[in-house]
Design a protein around this motif. Structure first.
Motif, PDB file in Angstrom:
ATOM      1  N   ALA A  23      57.192 -11.126  46.847  1.00  0.00           N
ATOM      2  CA  ALA A  23      56.360 -11.712  45.804  1.00  0.00           C
ATOM      3  C   ALA A  23      55.041 -11.659  45.402  1.00  0.00           C
ATOM      4  CB  ALA A  23      56.584 -13.265  46.348  1.00  0.00           C
ATOM      5  N   GLY A  24      54.667 -12.017  44.257  1.00  0.00           N
ATOM      6  CA  GLY A  24      53.234 -11.500  43.814  1.00  0.00           C
ATOM      7  C   GLY A  24      52.375 -12.442  44.472  1.00  0.00           C
ATOM      8  N   PRO A  25      50.816 -12.120  44.415  1.00  0.00           N
ATOM      9  CA  PRO A  25      49.661 -12.759  45.170  1.00  0.00           C
ATOM     10  C   PRO A  25      50.047 -14.268  44.834  1.00  0.00           C
ATOM     11  CG  PRO A  25      48.914 -11.085  43.825  1.00  0.00           C
ATOM     12  CD  PRO A  25      50.431 -11.128  43.162  1.00  0.00           C
ATOM     13  N   ARG A  26      49.667 -15.219  45.931  1.00  0.00           N
ATOM     14  CA  ARG A  26      49.790 -16.691  46.076  1.00  0.00           C
ATOM     15  C   ARG A  26      48.689 -17.093  47.091  1.00  0.00           C
ATOM     16  NH1 ARG A  26      54.381 -15.234  43.855  1.00  0.00           N
ATOM     17  NH2 ARG A  26      55.917 -16.663  42.793  1.00  0.00           N
ATOM     18  N   GLU A  27      48.485 -18.374  46.920  1.00  0.00           N
ATOM     19  CA  GLU A  27      47.687 -18.879  48.049  1.00  0.00           C
ATOM     20  C   GLU A  27      48.307 -19.225  49.500  1.00  0.00           C
ATOM     21  OE1 GLU A  27      45.718 -22.213  46.626  1.00  0.00           O
ATOM     22  OE2 GLU A  27      44.527 -21.337  45.340  1.00  0.00           O
ATOM     23  N   SER A  28      49.862 -19.241  49.202  1.00  0.00           N
ATOM     24  CA  SER A  28      50.573 -19.721  50.348  1.00  0.00           C
ATOM     25  C   SER A  28      52.032 -19.170  49.732  1.00  0.00           C
ATOM     26  CB  SER A  28      50.465 -21.182  50.642  1.00  0.00           C
ATOM     27  OG  SER A  28      51.168 -21.195  51.692  1.00  0.00           O
ATOM     28  N   TYR A  29      52.630 -18.610  50.852  1.00  0.00           N
ATOM     29  CA  TYR A  29      54.206 -18.303  50.750  1.00  0.00           C
ATOM     30  C   TYR A  29      54.816 -19.118  51.848  1.00  0.00           C
ATOM     31  CZ  TYR A  29      51.808 -14.256  48.734  1.00  0.00           C
ATOM     32  OH  TYR A  29      51.116 -13.245  48.005  1.00  0.00           O
ATOM     33  N   LYS A  30      56.001 -19.713  51.163  1.00  0.00           N
ATOM     34  CA  LYS A  30      56.780 -20.625  52.209  1.00  0.00           C
ATOM     35  C   LYS A  30      58.071 -20.588  51.766  1.00  0.00           C
ATOM     36  CE  LYS A  30      57.543 -25.772  53.283  1.00  0.00           C
ATOM     37  NZ  LYS A  30      57.311 -27.136  52.384  1.00  0.00           N
ATOM     38  N   VAL A  31      59.029 -20.385  52.967  1.00  0.00           N
ATOM     39  CA  VAL A  31      60.324 -19.850  52.929  1.00  0.00           C
ATOM     40  C   VAL A  31      61.101 -20.967  53.621  1.00  0.00           C
ATOM     41  CG1 VAL A  31      60.294 -17.531  52.245  1.00  0.00           C
ATOM     42  CG2 VAL A  31      60.577 -18.163  54.566  1.00  0.00           C
ATOM     43  N   SER A  32      62.382 -21.117  53.571  1.00  0.00           N
ATOM     44  CA  SER A  32      63.408 -21.827  54.271  1.00  0.00           C
ATOM     45  C   SER A  32      64.571 -21.183  54.502  1.00  0.00           C
ATOM     46  CB  SER A  32      63.476 -23.128  53.857  1.00  0.00           C
ATOM     47  OG  SER A  32      64.107 -23.206  52.740  1.00  0.00           O
ATOM     48  N   LEU A  33      65.241 -21.349  55.829  1.00  0.00           N
ATOM     49  CA  LEU A  33      66.481 -20.834  55.959  1.00  0.00           C
ATOM     50  C   LEU A  33      67.561 -21.966  56.647  1.00  0.00           C
ATOM     51  CD1 LEU A  33      68.054 -17.876  55.832  1.00  0.00           C
ATOM     52  CD2 LEU A  33      67.104 -17.653  58.032  1.00  0.00           C
ATOM     53  N   ASN A  34      68.617 -22.216  56.119  1.00  0.00           N
ATOM     54  CA  ASN A  34      69.342 -23.229  56.482  1.00  0.00           C
ATOM     55  C   ASN A  34      70.845 -22.640  56.840  1.00  0.00           C
ATOM     56  OD1 ASN A  34      68.059 -25.970  56.160  1.00  0.00           O
ATOM     57  ND2 ASN A  34      67.554 -24.704  54.370  1.00  0.00           N
ATOM     58  N   VAL A  35      71.325 -23.190  58.045  1.00  0.00           N
ATOM     59  CA  VAL A  35      72.839 -22.657  58.543  1.00  0.00           C
ATOM     60  C   VAL A  35      73.587 -24.123  58.833  1.00  0.00           C
ATOM     61  CG1 VAL A  35      72.279 -20.295  59.198  1.00  0.00           C
ATOM     62  CG2 VAL A  35      71.982 -22.415  60.708  1.00  0.00           C
ATOM     63  N   SER A  36      74.977 -23.748  59.174  1.00  0.00           N
ATOM     64  CA  SER A  36      75.578 -25.095  59.503  1.00  0.00           C
ATOM     65  C   SER A  36      76.186 -24.984  60.781  1.00  0.00           C
ATOM     66  CB  SER A  36      76.701 -25.132  58.312  1.00  0.00           C
ATOM     67  OG  SER A  36      77.721 -25.971  58.655  1.00  0.00           O
ATOM     68  N   LYS A  37      76.890 -23.558  61.248  1.00  0.00           N
ATOM     69  CA  LYS A  37      77.571 -23.688  62.388  1.00  0.00           C
ATOM     70  C   LYS A  37      76.578 -22.850  63.470  1.00  0.00           C
ATOM     71  CE  LYS A  37      81.772 -23.224  60.074  1.00  0.00           C
ATOM     72  NZ  LYS A  37      83.201 -22.651  59.777  1.00  0.00           N
ATOM     73  N   GLY A  38      75.414 -22.881  63.474  1.00  0.00           N
ATOM     74  CA  GLY A  38      74.477 -22.073  64.397  1.00  0.00           C
ATOM     75  C   GLY A  38      73.353 -22.585  64.526  1.00  0.00           C
ATOM     76  N   VAL A  39      72.372 -22.110  65.163  1.00  0.00           N
ATOM     77  CA  VAL A  39      70.953 -22.391  65.167  1.00  0.00           C
ATOM     78  C   VAL A  39      70.100 -21.083  65.099  1.00  0.00           C
ATOM     79  CG1 VAL A  39      70.922 -24.246  67.006  1.00  0.00           C
ATOM     80  CG2 VAL A  39      70.803 -22.332  67.851  1.00  0.00           C
ATOM     81  N   LEU A  40      68.838 -21.293  64.593  1.00  0.00           N
ATOM     82  CA  LEU A  40      68.134 -20.321  64.031  1.00  0.00           C
ATOM     83  C   LEU A  40      66.804 -20.189  64.852  1.00  0.00           C
ATOM     84  CD1 LEU A  40      68.244 -20.982  60.277  1.00  0.00           C
ATOM     85  CD2 LEU A  40      69.254 -19.106  61.410  1.00  0.00           C
ATOM     86  N   THR A  41      66.128 -19.047  65.296  1.00  0.00           N
ATOM     87  CA  THR A  41      65.411 -18.959  66.394  1.00  0.00           C
ATOM     88  C   THR A  41      64.298 -17.927  65.746  1.00  0.00           C
ATOM     89  OG1 THR A  41      66.239 -17.488  67.716  1.00  0.00           O
ATOM     90  CG2 THR A  41      66.145 -19.815  68.277  1.00  0.00           C
ATOM     91  N   ALA A  42      62.877 -17.863  65.857  1.00  0.00           N
ATOM     92  CA  ALA A  42      62.213 -16.879  65.442  1.00  0.00           C
ATOM     93  C   ALA A  42      60.872 -17.035  66.525  1.00  0.00           C
ATOM     94  CB  ALA A  42      61.532 -17.096  63.985  1.00  0.00           C
TER      95      ALA A  42
END
Length: 484
Positions: A144-163
């Motif tokens: 993405a181009g320049p921004r003050e802030s970058y925000k993303v989301s990730l969703n699933v249904s049959k599992g869990v996400l870790t990072a």
């Protein structure tokens, strides 16, 4: 806070809690119990949870089919169901169909669309995880181009996400979702390289849909959840007898069987022959490399086929009728050569005195209530088998064919069909068996002789035809069938 500041990952306790929650949701989606054995959620709550998840994607998770059109000259199967049984039969059929769909359909059947000019990068095919195993999600990136802030989301249904929780960003999540925000695009993309997925419910073949979002850009990508299949390999030798077993079914036709066996031995002296025999007063068949399995009398055509094929230990078997006869043109090696060169094939038919009797099956699934439409088109084929101009791909072939033992054993022959049945095996194998027919390998047929006793069992009568039609109605969830 779910992120553990000491390790930079979501806390195990919260992960376990999320697994229990997700297991409950999955139990509602698939009709099973939860890990703790608690009662299923009420129907209304289950619908609400399904709608909440499915609202995240733009398409239905299961394909929907309209009413199919019966071909001309089709048999309408409901007309062959007794009226006093129809209502209850329809209820049982509807339940059985839903159970079938639960076993064979997943969210991976959804139709997904990629929006143009998206700044999101993600895996579109081939991301496969093992059940209950943590796996890094490859290819997640934001451009993405320049921004003050970058925000993303990730969703699933049959599992869990870790990072990992990296410096310079904010990471939130409840297991099924992750929300990451940073003023640095580089930092955010570094975080995306650490995102892992863990399925929370054990299933050998299912899937999940991940929703990846940035501002008003949304992408949905599939996650295949599969238990690996352990290979079943055959260490075949150089002799044809180590590749192929000949199988047949006999009933009250010992003279013809003796002619068949004699002709086999004229060309193949040590190949094993398996005989399923449901004759009255069975006679012992002697000879080297012959196995005769005596069945209770008059068990039927497909029951005998099942028995014979169940005893095969070679990679392939050659099916022949007990009134066939081997000739100079019965070259099993030629069929084996093609099967070895085209490992996708499961069944390869030949010719019986010049008759290949191949056919195609045209199946429309229809709607949930009425069922599907099936059209058998005799003497039609799809196209030539690449590299083999004498062979063509089809849905079914004549009763003289070479087949992969393990593939046919998985489909089987329905023992409820006792008398005339052949196409029904290929109907049951539709979508599972890759079939072709070849003209350059043939077998002979003995002259027709019969006895009144044999004909009384062999010839299909009205009650047999009615039974077969009722079987198609329920077992195959069909509205109509045409035998062209």
């Amino acid at each position: 806070m779910l992120v553990d500041p000491r390790t930079g990952t979501i806390r195990a306790a919260d992960l376990t809690k999320q697994k229990r929650t997700t297991a409950g949701l999955t139990a509602v989606l698939h009709g099973g119990g939860t890990e703790t054995g608690t009662e299923q959620l009420a129907d209304s709550e289950g619908r609400a949870q399904r709608e909440k998840w499915y609202s995240l994607i733009s398409s239905s998770p299961f394909p929907s089919y309209g009413t199919c059109t019966c071909p001309t000259d089709s048999v309408l199967l409901k007309d062959h169901i007794p009226k006093d049984q129809y209502e209850e039969l329809m209820k049982r059929r509807a339940k059985a169909q839903q159970q079938h769909k639960a076993r064979t359909t997943s969210v991976l059947s959804s139709l997904l669309f990629a929006k143009p000019n998206s700044p999101l990068g993600y895996p579109i095919q081939g991301f496969t995880v093992r059940p209950l195993t943590t796996t890094l999600i490859p290819g997640l990136v934001l451009k993405a181009g320049p921004r003050e802030s970058y925000k993303v989301s990730l969703n699933v249904s049959k599992g869990v996400l870790t990072a990992k929780n990296l410096p310079g960003l904010t990471l939130k999540g409840d297991g099924e979702s992750l929300v990451a925000e940073s003023s640095s695009l580089v930092t955010l993309n570094n975080l995306l390289t650490t995102v892992s997925y863990t399925s929370t419910v054990y299933h050998i073949h299912t899937g999940d849909l991940a929703v990846f979002q940035f501002e008003n850009h949304k992408a949905v990508f599939p996650i295949s959840i599969n238990q690996p299949i352990l290979p079943v390999l055959y260490d075949i030798g150089t002799e044809i007898s180590s590749h192929v077993t000949i199988t047949t079914k006999t009933f009250l036709r010992y003279p013809k069987l003796e002619v068949l066996l004699s002709s086999i031995r004229s060309f193949y002296s040590n190949i094993k022959v398996i005989i399923a025999d449901d004759s009255f007063d069975p006679q012992k068949i002697t000879g080297d490399h012959i196995q005769q399995f005596i069945m209770p009398p008059a068990q039927g055509w497909f029951a005998g086929r099942n028995l014979a094929v169940s005893q095969v230990i070679t990679k392939y078997f050659l099916w022949v009728d007990d009134d066939f006869v081997f000739t100079e043109e019965t070259k099993i090696e030629k069929l084996v050569e093609i099967m070895e060169e085209v490992p996708e094939l499961d069944v390869l038919g030949g010719s019986v005195q010049g008759n290949q009797f191949y056919f195609t099956l045209d199946y429309q699934e229809g709607d949930e209530t009425e069922g599907g439409c099936l059209n058998r088109k005799s003497e039609e084929k799809f196209h030539q088998l690449p590299g083999y101009p004498q062979c063509s791909l089809a849905s079914g072939v004549v009763n003289f064919f070479l087949a992969r033992t393990d593939a046919v054993q998985k489909v089987g022959f329905d023992p409820k069909l006792e008398r005339v049945a052949h196409s029904e095996f290929f109907m049951d194998g539709m979508g599972s068996l890759m079939v072709a027919s070849c003209s350059h390998v043939s077998i002979g047929h003995q002259s027709h002789t019969s006895t009144a006793r044999y004909d009384s069992f062999r010839n299909q009568v009205t009650r047999d035809e009615e039974f077969k039609l009722r079987l198609h109605f329920f077992k195959n969830h069909l509205k109509c069938v045409r035998y062209g």
